[in-house]
Design a protein around this motif. Structure first.
Motif, PDB file in Angstrom:
ATOM      1  N   PRO A 146     -30.391 -33.471  -0.501  1.00  0.00           N
ATOM      2  CA  PRO A 146     -29.807 -33.574  -2.079  1.00  0.00           C
ATOM      3  C   PRO A 146     -28.487 -32.867  -1.948  1.00  0.00           C
ATOM      4  CG  PRO A 146     -31.439 -31.781  -1.301  1.00  0.00           C
ATOM      5  CD  PRO A 146     -30.540 -33.057   0.161  1.00  0.00           C
ATOM      6  N   ASN A 147     -27.598 -32.171  -1.247  1.00  0.00           N
ATOM      7  CA  ASN A 147     -26.404 -31.631  -1.372  1.00  0.00           C
ATOM      8  C   ASN A 147     -25.483 -31.754  -1.397  1.00  0.00           C
ATOM      9  OD1 ASN A 147     -27.905 -28.387  -2.471  1.00  0.00           O
ATOM     10  ND2 ASN A 147     -28.398 -28.949   0.169  1.00  0.00           N
ATOM     11  N   SER A 148     -25.211 -33.435  -0.376  1.00  0.00           N
ATOM     12  CA  SER A 148     -24.324 -33.679   0.065  1.00  0.00           C
ATOM     13  C   SER A 148     -23.132 -34.070  -0.797  1.00  0.00           C
ATOM     14  CB  SER A 148     -24.719 -35.001   0.814  1.00  0.00           C
ATOM     15  OG  SER A 148     -24.837 -34.766   1.970  1.00  0.00           O
ATOM     16  N   PHE A 193     -27.749 -31.113  12.439  1.00  0.00           N
ATOM     17  CA  PHE A 193     -26.754 -31.802  11.400  1.00  0.00           C
ATOM     18  C   PHE A 193     -27.311 -31.885   9.877  1.00  0.00           C
ATOM     19  CE2 PHE A 193     -25.749 -32.931  15.516  1.00  0.00           C
ATOM     20  CZ  PHE A 193     -24.511 -32.403  15.238  1.00  0.00           C
ATOM     21  N   GLY A 194     -29.228 -31.740  10.120  1.00  0.00           N
ATOM     22  CA  GLY A 194     -29.572 -32.011   7.900  1.00  0.00           C
ATOM     23  C   GLY A 194     -30.268 -33.204   7.715  1.00  0.00           C
ATOM     24  N   PRO A 195     -30.626 -33.158   6.805  1.00  0.00           N
ATOM     25  CA  PRO A 195     -31.129 -35.019   7.239  1.00  0.00           C
ATOM     26  C   PRO A 195     -30.552 -35.709   6.461  1.00  0.00           C
ATOM     27  CG  PRO A 195     -31.550 -33.093   5.022  1.00  0.00           C
ATOM     28  CD  PRO A 195     -31.370 -32.308   6.031  1.00  0.00           C
ATOM     29  N   PRO A 196     -31.158 -36.837   6.828  1.00  0.00           N
ATOM     30  CA  PRO A 196     -30.341 -38.381   6.609  1.00  0.00           C
ATOM     31  C   PRO A 196     -29.651 -38.428   5.381  1.00  0.00           C
ATOM     32  CG  PRO A 196     -32.668 -38.870   6.884  1.00  0.00           C
ATOM     33  CD  PRO A 196     -32.554 -37.715   6.700  1.00  0.00           C
ATOM     34  N   ASP A 197     -28.391 -39.018   5.553  1.00  0.00           N
ATOM     35  CA  ASP A 197     -27.650 -38.201   4.008  1.00  0.00           C
ATOM     36  C   ASP A 197     -28.382 -38.988   2.430  1.00  0.00           C
ATOM     37  OD1 ASP A 197     -25.265 -38.039   5.520  1.00  0.00           O
ATOM     38  OD2 ASP A 197     -24.310 -40.490   5.592  1.00  0.00           O
ATOM     39  N   SER A 231     -20.548 -36.040   6.376  1.00  0.00           N
ATOM     40  CA  SER A 231     -21.793 -36.794   6.120  1.00  0.00           C
ATOM     41  C   SER A 231     -22.525 -35.831   7.622  1.00  0.00           C
ATOM     42  CB  SER A 231     -21.584 -37.967   5.756  1.00  0.00           C
ATOM     43  OG  SER A 231     -22.139 -39.066   6.452  1.00  0.00           O
ATOM     44  N   ASN A 232     -23.586 -35.873   7.106  1.00  0.00           N
ATOM     45  CA  ASN A 232     -24.788 -35.382   8.069  1.00  0.00           C
ATOM     46  C   ASN A 232     -24.489 -36.676   9.194  1.00  0.00           C
ATOM     47  OD1 ASN A 232     -25.272 -33.119   5.993  1.00  0.00           O
ATOM     48  ND2 ASN A 232     -27.274 -33.831   6.017  1.00  0.00           N
ATOM     49  N   ASP A 233     -25.244 -38.172   8.871  1.00  0.00           N
ATOM     50  CA  ASP A 233     -25.299 -38.378   9.608  1.00  0.00           C
ATOM     51  C   ASP A 233     -24.403 -39.011  10.862  1.00  0.00           C
ATOM     52  OD1 ASP A 233     -27.976 -39.416   9.015  1.00  0.00           O
ATOM     53  OD2 ASP A 233     -27.498 -40.425   7.461  1.00  0.00           O
ATOM     54  N   ASP A 234     -22.833 -39.129  10.037  1.00  0.00           N
ATOM     55  CA  ASP A 234     -21.693 -39.392  10.568  1.00  0.00           C
ATOM     56  C   ASP A 234     -21.844 -38.871  11.491  1.00  0.00           C
ATOM     57  OD1 ASP A 234     -21.016 -41.287   8.850  1.00  0.00           O
ATOM     58  OD2 ASP A 234     -19.810 -41.025   7.963  1.00  0.00           O
ATOM     59  N   THR A 265     -23.466 -22.221  -4.364  1.00  0.00           N
ATOM     60  CA  THR A 265     -23.039 -23.627  -3.223  1.00  0.00           C
ATOM     61  C   THR A 265     -22.705 -22.825  -2.620  1.00  0.00           C
ATOM     62  OG1 THR A 265     -23.869 -25.370  -4.935  1.00  0.00           O
ATOM     63  CG2 THR A 265     -22.716 -25.450  -2.031  1.00  0.00           C
ATOM     64  N   LEU A 266     -21.059 -22.087  -2.435  1.00  0.00           N
ATOM     65  CA  LEU A 266     -21.417 -21.736  -1.201  1.00  0.00           C
ATOM     66  C   LEU A 266     -21.748 -19.479  -0.300  1.00  0.00           C
ATOM     67  CD1 LEU A 266     -17.451 -21.862  -2.187  1.00  0.00           C
ATOM     68  CD2 LEU A 266     -18.082 -22.391   0.178  1.00  0.00           C
ATOM     69  N   VAL A 267     -21.889 -19.578  -1.821  1.00  0.00           N
ATOM     70  CA  VAL A 267     -23.021 -18.218  -1.200  1.00  0.00           C
ATOM     71  C   VAL A 267     -24.064 -19.039  -0.193  1.00  0.00           C
ATOM     72  CG1 VAL A 267     -25.003 -16.603  -1.578  1.00  0.00           C
ATOM     73  CG2 VAL A 267     -22.104 -16.716  -3.105  1.00  0.00           C
ATOM     74  N   ARG A 268     -24.562 -19.836  -1.041  1.00  0.00           N
ATOM     75  CA  ARG A 268     -26.555 -20.440  -0.167  1.00  0.00           C
ATOM     76  C   ARG A 268     -25.378 -21.303   1.726  1.00  0.00           C
ATOM     77  NH1 ARG A 268     -27.574 -25.795   1.041  1.00  0.00           N
ATOM     78  NH2 ARG A 268     -25.470 -26.514  -0.250  1.00  0.00           N
ATOM     79  N   GLN A 269     -23.988 -22.139   0.960  1.00  0.00           N
ATOM     80  CA  GLN A 269     -24.285 -22.888   3.115  1.00  0.00           C
ATOM     81  C   GLN A 269     -23.442 -21.225   3.843  1.00  0.00           C
ATOM     82  OE1 GLN A 269     -22.174 -26.463   3.005  1.00  0.00           O
ATOM     83  NE2 GLN A 269     -21.590 -25.491   4.765  1.00  0.00           N
ATOM     84  N   ILE A 270     -22.676 -20.075   3.275  1.00  0.00           N
ATOM     85  CA  ILE A 270     -22.361 -19.766   3.604  1.00  0.00           C
ATOM     86  C   ILE A 270     -23.470 -18.678   4.771  1.00  0.00           C
ATOM     87  CG2 ILE A 270     -20.232 -17.801   4.219  1.00  0.00           C
ATOM     88  CD1 ILE A 270     -18.466 -18.836   1.608  1.00  0.00           C
ATOM     89  N   SER A 271     -24.242 -17.977   3.197  1.00  0.00           N
ATOM     90  CA  SER A 271     -24.770 -17.072   4.234  1.00  0.00           C
ATOM     91  C   SER A 271     -25.773 -17.808   4.651  1.00  0.00           C
ATOM     92  CB  SER A 271     -25.752 -16.284   3.459  1.00  0.00           C
ATOM     93  OG  SER A 271     -26.193 -17.333   2.350  1.00  0.00           O
TER      94      SER A 271
END
Ligand code: BYC
Length: 337
Positions: free
Chosen positions: A228-230, A220-224, A242-245, A55-61
């Motif tokens: 899927p990753n939230s 900010f990404g899709p609604p909460d 969260s994305n929505d907040d 997950t970290l490799v995905r997000q950081i990259s």
């Protein structure tokens, strides 16, 4: 303009979520879980579950890719900046984004993945980067609006990441956020100057705001409910708000800034809701967002082609730097012998 405090929201997104079961090593898993529960930092030498690492490799990259692709829309304006002062500021800003990419690729490398692999994924179109950089910068006001709104949204998203559970990512974010604050302010200041100018300049700013506003909200990404990753990201202390907040915080912070600037935000449904203590806002076009994320936005192909060309053109620089490093090392070894 944006709070630098590291508050973590109302706790809504911190509701208990079961940890992902790991069959890797129950004892090590328990130590990892305890550290996360105590809000501790995970460091590269610590044991971590494969899914956390992935997950970290995905997000950081993805974040690193966004920084270096983010250099392109603004970089297009360096040669056309309206004054030497604006040119110098823009060069510094675009260079900062390159630096952010380097911190982030380094942070990703601490997880055992090579920079070549990450760049290969970007250049082949396998890896994602922020949707926002697939839209064109049509006039000089776009550069100011990118600073004000795009960097403003980026800061809102990245301040909580300074407290993320993975040490190297969190530490990189502290510096990135400081630089992003400068970027946001320079954009706002450039727009303030234009708004004090001619009617044409004011119209350019309004036009740029109209084109970028909704795209910034989608950053900010899709609604909460559709993210899927939230849940797991929050449980692991990677995602703090969260994305929505975050989207709501950004809107609430930006409305008064728009009033001071003298522009309107292109949303007829945008209004203060005293009961919620927040602004209500209209519907984001998520079909357009996914279309762009999936490679079919107005500039996806152009951005990727420019990035690949820059990488290929820089091959001789990398080779020269490596040859120089080898020569220095050989000299140092010879002197030590
Ligand atoms: N664009 O479950 P979700 C900058 C993807 S740099 C494209 O909510 P997550 C700047 C998401 O990756 C700005 N894709 O995911 C630079 C996931 O797909 P995968 C970059 C997006 O990870 C230069 C799927 O949608 N900032 O501002 O929990 C100059 C489902 O989403 C986007 C960062 O990267 C998007 N906008 O949350 C100026 C910050 N949104 O990977 C400015 C770090 C979502 O499952 N990243 N997706 O295939 C994050 O905070 C989080 O990864 C996100 C998404 C909030 C972006």
């Amino acid at each position: 303009m944006y709070t630098q405090s590291f508050t973590v929201g109302d706790g809504k997104q911190n509701k208990p979520v079961p940890l992902t079961a790991s069959t890797e090593d129950p004892l090590k898993q328990a130590a990892f879980d305890a550290k996360i529960d105590a809000d501790g930092r995970i460091e590269p030498q610590d044991w971590m579950p494969d899914a956390y690492r992935k997950t970290l490799v995905r997000q950081i990259s993805q974040h690193a890719h966004s920084e270096i692709v983010g250099m392109l829309p603004e970089g297009n304006w360096i040669s056309r900046a309206p004054s030497l002062k604006r040119k110098a500021i823009l060069i510094a800003k675009v260079q900062d984004e390159g630096g952010h990419g380097l911190y982030l690729y380094s942070a990703a490398e601490t997880l055992g993945v090579s920079r070549d692999k990450l760049l290969g994924d970007l250049h082949s179109g396998r890896a994602k980067y922020s949707s926002i950089f697939n839209y064109p910068t049509l006039n000089w006001a776009d550069v100011g609006v990118i600073g004000w709104l795009v960097d403003g949204a980026a800061i809102m998203n990245q301040i909580p990441l300074c407290r993320c559970s993975y040490g190297p990512y969190a530490r990189a974010m502290v510096r990135v956020c400081k630089e992003e604050s400068f970027h946001q302010r320079q954009g706002y200041e450039a727009l303030l100057v234009m708004m004090k100018g001619t009617a044409e300049q004011r119209a350019m700013v309004q036009d740029a705001v109209n084109r970028w506003w909704w795209k910034c909200l989608a950053m900010f990404g899709p609604p909460d409910a559709d993210s899927p990753n939230s849940v797991q990201g929050t449980r692991w202390g990677i995602k703090r708000i969260s994305n929505d907040d975050l989207r709501q915080k950004f809107i609430d912070a930006t409305v008064p800034q728009a009033q001071v600037l003298g522009v309107s935000l292109p949303d007829p449904d945008l209004k203060w809701n005293a009961q919620r203590g927040h602004h209500d806002y209209g519907r984001i076009d998520w079909d357009e967002f996914w279309n762009t994320v999936n490679g079919n936005g107005p500039c996806n192909k152009e951005r990727l082609a420019t990035r690949v060309k820059a990488h290929d053109d820089g091959q001789w620089v990398r080779e020269a730097a490596l040859a120089y490093a080898r020569k220095q090392q050989a000299r140092a070894t010879q002197e030590a012998a």
